[in-house]
Structure formats: structure tokens, C-alpha cells
Design an enzyme around this catalytic site. Sequence first.
Site, PDB file in Angstrom:
ATOM      1  N   ASN A 102       0.942  -1.127   0.077  1.00 54.23           N
ATOM      2  CA  ASN A 102       0.011   0.114  -0.057  1.00 54.23           C
ATOM      3  C   ASN A 102       0.807   1.136  -0.083  1.00 54.23           C
ATOM      4  OD1 ASN A 102       0.881  -0.103   2.738  1.00 54.23           O
ATOM      5  ND2 ASN A 102      -1.105   0.230   3.504  1.00 54.23           N
ATOM      6  N   PHE A 103       1.953   1.144  -0.954  1.00 56.31           N
ATOM      7  CA  PHE A 103       2.594   2.414  -1.123  1.00 56.31           C
ATOM      8  C   PHE A 103       2.047   3.346  -1.829  1.00 56.31           C
ATOM      9  CE2 PHE A 103       6.073  -0.780  -0.347  1.00 56.31           C
ATOM     10  CZ  PHE A 103       6.815  -0.066   0.872  1.00 56.31           C
ATOM     11  N   ASP A 172     -11.019   1.890   5.886  1.00 56.59           N
ATOM     12  CA  ASP A 172      -9.818   1.128   6.138  1.00 56.59           C
ATOM     13  C   ASP A 172     -10.097  -0.469   5.883  1.00 56.59           C
ATOM     14  OD1 ASP A 172      -7.399   2.983   6.092  1.00 56.59           O
ATOM     15  OD2 ASP A 172      -7.841   3.639   7.900  1.00 56.59           O
TER      16      ASP A 172
END
Length: 409
Positions: A102-103, A172
Amino acid sequence: MTSTPTPLAGLRVIDWTHVLAGPFAGYQLGLLGAEVIRIERADGDDMIRAKGLDAELTALGLGETFVTQGAGKRSLAIDARDPRAKQALAELIGSADVLLENFRPGKLAALGFDPQQLIARHPQLVVCSITGFGPASDRRAYDHVIQAASGLMAANADRDGKPQRVGFPLVDYAVGQQAALAVMSALYRRDRPSGEARVRGEWLQVSMMGAALTLMAPTYAGPLVSGMEMPRSASTAFSGSPLSGTFEVADGQLAIVCNAADQARGLLNALRETGTDASLLSSLHEAAELRDVPRAQALLGQALGGRSTAEWDALLTRHGVPATPVVRPAQAAAQMARDWPHVELPLPKGARRVPVPGIGFTSSEPLTPSLRAPVRRGADTRRLLAEAGLEAPTIAAMLADGAASEPAD
């Protein structure tokens, strides 16, 4: 007799993610039996490790939220810019079925791990990239930002129409589940017989914005389909039923939703059974028939105020009315926790046995293996670097110069 394996037994997942969404996706796969290897920075903790209420836990990098999604994982703490670390990462990724990351868009490729090149090199690999606004956007995003940008805050407006954030990082966790679903779909396609050869791995793109909008379909169905929109707020049921809402009672709050005629009759019968004034009942019935939501809610609140949540819960359940006391999250979780996995946190003053969230569904077949307790950052660094083919002197040098790390004690 041979026992049935868990669904993802034998699957290896590289969880190169941080904060909430990505680690939660990896945790879901681990709960189904996958081996999950978490890649962490050598020089600092993920903020979820370092934040918590219990000083003893946070000092070890085991903040409460981290504990709820860290069980079962191994931890490799390295500096991904170091050539030796890159070599180890390349070996581990090559041995894996899934890479979660999740860069920000483009960062993984800049580190030397372009997803398309990885898949070309390792046809079995599924890469799942989690972003905020999607792969074409470099905008930074957190749950709070996406709640605003997706319309979720507006859909959760209060009685006065003021947008409100849902009180926990819903987006999230929604994107974490969406990512786990995406991975499962790719694995099924990869391994399904195709007549000639196995289908190649693939690069999945999952965004927080996309996950939020997927969840919110009922809120924009009217405008998209018919061009019409019904005003709504968080204080009423989504259906707009006048005999619904959240009401103050003698010792707390009670949520009621009457979406069907028999449920409305059951509510009126329950109120009649308690001796509610006939004129109030008549006014309530009239307001409900006219779909006058504010008046119906005011009258219903007046009728409910004199009894406890337990009394109303028993009475309304008996009359077939969907209703429940409003409880705090910990109260609700306590009812499920006895069936969740339990782990032993190794603390200096003695192990602490705690429950960690389960997968959320049950099966007649085994689902979750016995889980290892969440570990400190870098707890498996030496072993994983050795598994990746690095020699002991190289590993020692990496630990000495900060290219890798492990717990100090």
C-alpha cells in the site's frame, strides 16, 4: 484419519503494508491459513504498533490495534533500499503466491519491484496494490479524508444536516476486506484449470475510494437511477420509516426499525400492553400513516421514555419488533470473543492471554489454524533472511549497520 486443511494452507503472502487497510487484508488471509510474512522498516515502528493505551504493550510495539490484526504473522524488519535487503526481498517475493502493498502509486517500482515485472518473472504471483484515490492519483489519503470525499460523511449527517465522520476507520477495514476478496478471486483464476496451462498471476488495484463507494450503493442509487434523492440523516432508519430511530429510555438508548406493517402493529401492541395513553397511540398511528417522521419520532420517544432497555428489549422481541439496546463496541465484541482465536502475548511481567478477531463467518470445515501471537518488529528477521539465502556473516553485518533490525531483548 487425515484432518481437512484450512482453506489457504500452503499459501505464502508477503504483507508489505502499513497502518490499517493492508495489514487487515493480510490478517484475513492469515485467518484462513496462509503464511503471512510482514515486511517492516528497520528503523521505526508502524504508527499502529506504537500507539495504544497500555504502556506495557506500546513499549514493545504491540499497541492494541496492532494486536487485533497482527496475530499469525512473521516479521522481517529491513531497509528496502539496501542491496542486501533487496536481494532477500526478491527471493521471498519469488517464493510467494501473493504480494500485498500500500505504497503511494509508483513507489514499489521505484524501490526496484515493479509489479508487472514481478509477475513476468514469477507467473504464479498475485500483486495487490492498495491506494487511496486509485492508481492514477498521487493524492495522500486516510480514512477520514475518504469518508469526506466519498460522500460517506454527508450520508451520515446529523439531524441538522451537518456531515459526520463514522466513528471508526470504516473505509480502512472495508478496503482491507475488498483486497482480500480481490486476492481470492485472482488465486481462483490462477489455479483454475484452463484446458492448456495455468492462467498467469495478475496485478490487482484496490482503492479506498472504490471500496467506500461499493459500500454506499444504496445512498446514491436514487440519483443515479431515477435522478431523485430522498433526504436522509443518521438519526433515522435508512428506509425512512416513521416508526424507526434511536430513542432515549430510562437507562440508555434503544434502536427500533419498523419497516413492515406487522412490525408496526407489533410496536403499537407492545405500547398498548404497557398502558400507553390511548390518545398518544392514536396520534402516533396517525403520524405514521402520514409518514410524518419528526412527529412520529417525538411521540414514540415520549411513549418509550419510562422503561428500561432490558424491559423494552424483552417486550419488543416478544412482539416481533426489530429492536435492541444501543451498546458499546466492547460489549458487543465480548459476546463473540469466546469463539475467536486466543493468543498469549509474551510480556515481561508474564504472558497475557487475549482474544483476537476471527474471520467473521463459520464453516462445517476447518477455517483458522492455531495462531501465533503478534510479534515485535523484526522478531523473525534472522530466520527469514537465512531462508532468503543470505549467509550468517551478511545477516550479522546488516543487523550491525542498520539495514536490518530485530528486538533488542
